[in-house]
Write an enzyme that holds these catalytic residues in place. Structure first.
Site, PDB file in Angstrom:
ATOM      1  N   CYS A  96       0.830  -1.197   0.000  1.00  0.00           N
ATOM      2  CA  CYS A  96       0.000   0.000   0.000  1.00  0.00           C
ATOM      3  C   CYS A  96       0.874   1.262   0.000  1.00  0.00           C
ATOM      4  O   CYS A  96       1.537   1.550  -0.982  1.00  0.00           O
ATOM      5  CB  CYS A  96      -1.005  -0.035   1.147  1.00  0.00           C
ATOM      6  SG  CYS A  96      -2.437   1.021   0.858  1.00  0.00           S
ATOM      7  N   HIS A  97       0.963   2.018   1.095  1.00  0.00           N
ATOM      8  CA  HIS A  97       1.834   3.199   1.158  1.00  0.00           C
ATOM      9  C   HIS A  97       3.278   2.857   1.544  1.00  0.00           C
ATOM     10  O   HIS A  97       4.135   3.734   1.559  1.00  0.00           O
ATOM     11  CB  HIS A  97       1.279   4.224   2.154  1.00  0.00           C
ATOM     12  CG  HIS A  97       0.224   5.120   1.585  1.00  0.00           C
ATOM     13  ND1 HIS A  97      -1.075   4.699   1.422  1.00  0.00           N
ATOM     14  CD2 HIS A  97       0.278   6.386   1.128  1.00  0.00           C
ATOM     15  CE1 HIS A  97      -1.786   5.695   0.904  1.00  0.00           C
ATOM     16  NE2 HIS A  97      -0.989   6.722   0.718  1.00  0.00           N
TER      17      HIS A  97
END
Length: 179
Positions: free
Chosen positions: A109-110
């Protein structure tokens, strides 16, 4: 052969990312460390504390990270934690060192924000969560719309909903790069 991984995170981490990857690694019999700034306890975006339970190993500090101790590094998401983590030189040097050693560097994800700041995505194929797609492109990666992308020892996952495929890729890739 016993495998070892470190999950690097910080305050405001995406609870799903850390909980799933941590217990999935344990399920496969891996040694797992969780690293936070100064090894201090932190809380996730939705209230999960680290360390998570009484069976968890104590947290380690970013300054204790050592490339020769791990087969893989897992960089978890939640926009808040990776943005803080990528400001730490110890983490960036460690992630770059893991890549240079050909060991698995996996961002979820991030989490690839940390990979961007460590300089390990240039010239690599990657996928990206929409909120950091421009950053990954600007870091020199070729971004492909996909759930999970494996490029050599580099693994990216665009969203925590694809964690099953992400973790399967981590296990498979460690076996390939360690052979």
């Amino acid at each position: 052969m016993s495998r070892s991984a470190v999950i690097i995170t910080g305050a405001g981490f995406q609870d799903h990312d850390v909980v799933f990857t941590y217990y999935r690694l344990l399920e496969e019999g891996w040694h797992v460390d969780v690293a936070t700034k100064n090894g201090a306890p932190v809380t996730g975006k939705y209230g999960i504390p680290l360390p998570m339970d009484k069976t968890a190993r104590p947290l380690i500090g970013y300054e204790d990270l050592s490339v020769d101790q791990y087969d893989a590094v897992i960089l978890t998401g939640g926009h808040e934690a990776p943005d803080r983590v990528r400001q730490d030189k110890n983490v960036l040097d460690f992630v770059a060192g893991m890549d240079k050693a050909g060991k698995v560097v996996a961002g979820l994800c991030h989490g690839p924000w940390i990979m961007v700041s460590a300089g390990v995505l240039k010239g690599r194929k990657a996928c990206a969560y929409i909120g950091l797609r421009d950053d990954v492109i600007n870091a020199g990666a070729h971004v492909v719309d996909s759930d999970v992308i494996v490029d050599g020892n580099i693994i990216t996952c665009s969203y925590y909903g694809y964690m099953g495929a992400f973790m399967r890729s981590v296990f498979e890739t460690v076996e390939k790069v360690s052979a």
